[in-house]
Design a protein around this motif. Structure first.
Motif, PDB file in Angstrom:
ATOM      1  N   HIS A   1       0.857  -1.187   0.000  1.00 43.33           N
ATOM      2  CA  HIS A   1       0.000   0.000   0.000  1.00 43.33           C
ATOM      3  C   HIS A   1       0.896   1.241   0.000  1.00 43.33           C
ATOM      4  O   HIS A   1       2.124   1.115   0.119  1.00 43.33           O
ATOM      5  CB  HIS A   1      -0.975   0.011   1.191  1.00 43.33           C
ATOM      6  CG  HIS A   1      -0.342  -0.237   2.526  1.00 43.33           C
ATOM      7  ND1 HIS A   1      -1.041  -0.214   3.707  1.00 43.33           N
ATOM      8  CD2 HIS A   1       0.951  -0.516   2.895  1.00 43.33           C
ATOM      9  CE1 HIS A   1      -0.239  -0.471   4.720  1.00 43.33           C
ATOM     10  NE2 HIS A   1       0.960  -0.646   4.255  1.00 43.33           N
TER      11      HIS A   1
ATOM     12  N   SER B   1       0.703   3.524   2.264  1.00 39.67           N
ATOM     13  CA  SER B   1       0.792   4.021   3.640  1.00 39.67           C
ATOM     14  C   SER B   1       2.217   4.141   4.198  1.00 39.67           C
ATOM     15  O   SER B   1       2.449   4.994   5.064  1.00 39.67           O
ATOM     16  CB  SER B   1      -0.068   3.155   4.561  1.00 39.67           C
ATOM     17  OG  SER B   1      -1.413   3.218   4.164  1.00 39.67           O
TER      18      SER B   1
ATOM     19  N   GLU C   1      -1.948 -11.620  -4.936  1.00 42.59           N
ATOM     20  CA  GLU C   1      -3.404 -11.622  -4.997  1.00 42.59           C
ATOM     21  C   GLU C   1      -3.880 -12.572  -6.087  1.00 42.59           C
ATOM     22  O   GLU C   1      -3.300 -12.584  -7.172  1.00 42.59           O
ATOM     23  CB  GLU C   1      -3.844 -10.189  -5.344  1.00 42.59           C
ATOM     24  CG  GLU C   1      -5.271  -9.859  -5.107  1.00 42.59           C
ATOM     25  CD  GLU C   1      -5.482  -9.243  -3.723  1.00 42.59           C
ATOM     26  OE1 GLU C   1      -6.102  -9.921  -2.914  1.00 42.59           O
ATOM     27  OE2 GLU C   1      -5.049  -8.114  -3.482  1.00 42.59           O
TER      28      GLU C   1
HETATM   29  C1  FA5 Z   1      -5.101  -0.005   2.602  1.00 46.43           C
HETATM   30  O1  FA5 Z   1      -4.282  -0.382   1.743  1.00 46.43           O
HETATM   31  C2  FA5 Z   1      -4.785   1.093   3.583  1.00 46.43           C
HETATM   32  N1  FA5 Z   1      -3.403   1.412   3.484  1.00 46.43           N
HETATM   33  C3  FA5 Z   1      -5.682   2.296   3.341  1.00 46.43           C
HETATM   34  C4  FA5 Z   1      -5.641   3.295   4.458  1.00 46.43           C
HETATM   35  C5  FA5 Z   1      -4.762   4.373   4.370  1.00 46.43           C
HETATM   36  C6  FA5 Z   1      -6.486   3.172   5.570  1.00 46.43           C
HETATM   37  C7  FA5 Z   1      -4.716   5.305   5.401  1.00 46.43           C
HETATM   38  C8  FA5 Z   1      -6.439   4.109   6.584  1.00 46.43           C
HETATM   39  C9  FA5 Z   1      -5.567   5.170   6.518  1.00 46.43           C
HETATM   40  P1  FA5 Z   1      -7.004  -1.477   1.640  1.00 46.43           P
HETATM   41  O2  FA5 Z   1      -6.262  -2.747   1.623  1.00 46.43           O
HETATM   42  O3  FA5 Z   1      -8.450  -1.543   1.973  1.00 46.43           O
HETATM   43  O4  FA5 Z   1      -6.355  -0.450   2.663  1.00 46.43           O
HETATM   44  O5  FA5 Z   1      -6.820  -0.773   0.201  1.00 46.43           O
HETATM   45  C10 FA5 Z   1      -7.248   0.529  -0.034  1.00 46.43           C
HETATM   46  C11 FA5 Z   1      -7.851   0.619  -1.413  1.00 46.43           C
HETATM   47  O6  FA5 Z   1      -6.931   0.106  -2.387  1.00 46.43           O
HETATM   48  C12 FA5 Z   1      -9.101  -0.225  -1.579  1.00 46.43           C
HETATM   49  O7  FA5 Z   1     -10.252   0.493  -1.167  1.00 46.43           O
HETATM   50  C13 FA5 Z   1      -9.122  -0.461  -3.072  1.00 46.43           C
HETATM   51  O8  FA5 Z   1      -9.675   0.643  -3.734  1.00 46.43           O
HETATM   52  C14 FA5 Z   1      -7.653  -0.550  -3.401  1.00 46.43           C
HETATM   53  N2  FA5 Z   1      -7.230  -1.936  -3.506  1.00 46.43           N
HETATM   54  C15 FA5 Z   1      -6.855  -2.773  -2.524  1.00 46.43           C
HETATM   55  N3  FA5 Z   1      -6.518  -3.964  -2.990  1.00 46.43           N
HETATM   56  C16 FA5 Z   1      -6.665  -3.913  -4.329  1.00 46.43           C
HETATM   57  C17 FA5 Z   1      -6.451  -4.855  -5.406  1.00 46.43           C
HETATM   58  N4  FA5 Z   1      -5.999  -6.065  -5.210  1.00 46.43           N
HETATM   59  N5  FA5 Z   1      -6.705  -4.434  -6.671  1.00 46.43           N
HETATM   60  C18 FA5 Z   1      -7.142  -3.170  -6.881  1.00 46.43           C
HETATM   61  N6  FA5 Z   1      -7.347  -2.260  -5.927  1.00 46.43           N
HETATM   62  C19 FA5 Z   1      -7.118  -2.615  -4.656  1.00 46.43           C
END
Ligand code: FA5
Length: 357
Positions: free
Chosen positions: A181, A183, A209
């Motif tokens: 991510h 982050s 994934e």
């Molecule tokens: C995160 O990755 C956190 N780092 C987000 C965050 C940042 C939360 C700061 C709080 C504070 P998550 O795994 O839910 O969270 O991914 C965030 C977004 O990335 C998802 O809502 C989606 O839009 C995108 N995403 C995640 N995984 C995938 C994937 N395999 N393919 C495409 N988009 C994805």
């Protein structure tokens, strides 16, 4: 040896010139030259026969033979020129520049739909005072997890299917990975500057994934981070609400629900009301709304207040400073905005798909 006579010289010259006028290529002219004027050519042979004539006859016939030779040579020269000129004319006509033909357009590229939506997202936040920073795609475990309150062995690591890189530093302590991510840039940015902080971080992420219609193994995220004295959850809501309206339209409503991310407290996910069915949850007809699957809401990001441990980890005083962070997926937002039904279209390099944007 044949004794040359006036008659056979005139016959020979007449036949040669008649033949010459019918020739139309440089190759055939060369063959003609060899046949009449070459070392063993007909006229050359006749000239050689002059030696057998008596002196008077030799002078008379010799003069005639020389005249015949000259007329053959000048005939050859003239015909060569004619053939060359005809070839030039033909080439000029064939290659003529037709100024009425339409021009040829150079193949024109365009921005990839992800680039377009990332730029749109960045512009929306830039208008609210956020600056754009970027960071490494190959990251240390330290930034991707540890600094985000996810120590080794913490079950929250399972939330991110990780692609590890086969490398450790000299002390053998620092596992590396393809960042899961954006982050980790929260910690990198806070380490490098003092509050107030207001940044967004667009960039590529990678996860181990199994791909499906909404999951790619590499995709983009846009991270956001704001830290200062007195930042509250109301600032988070206001900023993200304004973002949703800028990207999806003035009339959008937003919804926050509790969610868990180890690096924020409290953590939320944010949804917007469905712009396709106007949030008419459960009332849709004709098989329902394929954008929100009839729920009336579309989830677009994770967010929350920066965890005090993350703040103290970078040397910020959590009693003095607070902040919010969020992370959204541009491809998912583009899918919603343009009605794209499968995320795998984005990186399949199919021009029929890409040309639509
Ligand atoms: C995160 O990755 C956190 N780092 C987000 C965050 C940042 C939360 C700061 C709080 C504070 P998550 O795994 O839910 O969270 O991914 C965030 C977004 O990335 C998802 O809502 C989606 O839009 C995108 N995403 C995640 N995984 C995938 C994937 N395999 N393919 C495409 N988009 C994805």
């Amino acid at each position: 040896m044949v004794q040359p006579t006036q008659q056979n010289i005139e016959d020979l010259a007449g036949a040669a010139l008649a033949e010459l006028s019918a020739l139309d290529s440089l190759e055939s002219l060369e063959q003609w030259r060899i046949a009449y004027l070459g070392r063993r050519g007909s006229l050359t042979v006749v000239l050689r026969g002059l030696a057998g004539l008596d002196i008077e006859e030799r002078r008379r016939i010799g003069a005639l033979a020389n005249q015949a030779k000259q007329s053959l040579e000048s005939g050859l020269e003239a015909r060569t020129r004619e053939i060359n000129e005809a070839a030039l004319l033909r080439a000029a006509q064939e290659d003529r520049l037709d100024v009425t033909l339409p021009g040829r357009y150079p193949a024109e590229g365009r921005l990839h739909p992800t680039t377009q939506i990332v730029r749109e997202i960045c512009a929306a936040f830039a208008g609210m005072g956020f600056s754009v920073v970027e960071g490494p795609e190959v990251e240390w475990d330290h930034y991707n997890f540890e600094m985000l309150n996810i120590p080794k062995g913490h079950p929250a690591r399972d939330m991110w299917n990780t692609l590890w890189v086969d490398y450790t530093n000299e002390a053998g302590e620092q596992p590396m990975l393809l960042r899961t991510h954006t982050s980790p840039m929260q910690a990198r940015v806070m380490e490098s500057r003092r509050p107030p902080v207001r940044v967004i971080v667009p960039g590529k992420c990678y996860r181990y994934e199994a791909t499906d219609a909404t999951h790619e193994w590499h995709f983009y995220q846009v991270e956001g981070l704001a830290v200062d004295e007195g930042i509250t959850f109301a600032n988070l809501k206001g900023t993200l609400y304004e973002f949703a309206r800028r990207l999806f339209g003035e009339e959008r409503r937003v919804r926050f629900r509790c969610d868990y991310f180890p690096f924020v407290e409290p953590g939320v996910d944010m949804s917007i009301d469905c712009f396709a069915c106007q949030g008419a949850s459960g009332q849709a007809q004709d098989g329902g709304c394929r954008i929100c699957r009839d729920s009336g809401w579309i989830e677009i990001m994770g967010a929350g207040m920066v965890h005090p441990r993350v703040l103290s980890g970078v040397g910020y005083d959590p009693d003095k400073y607070t902040g919010f962070a969020f992370g959204l997926g541009p491809e998912r937002i583009a899918m919603l905005k343009y009605g794209i039904d499968d995320i795998r279209h984005f990186y399949a390099n199919d021009l029929r798909f890409l040309r639509q944007f």
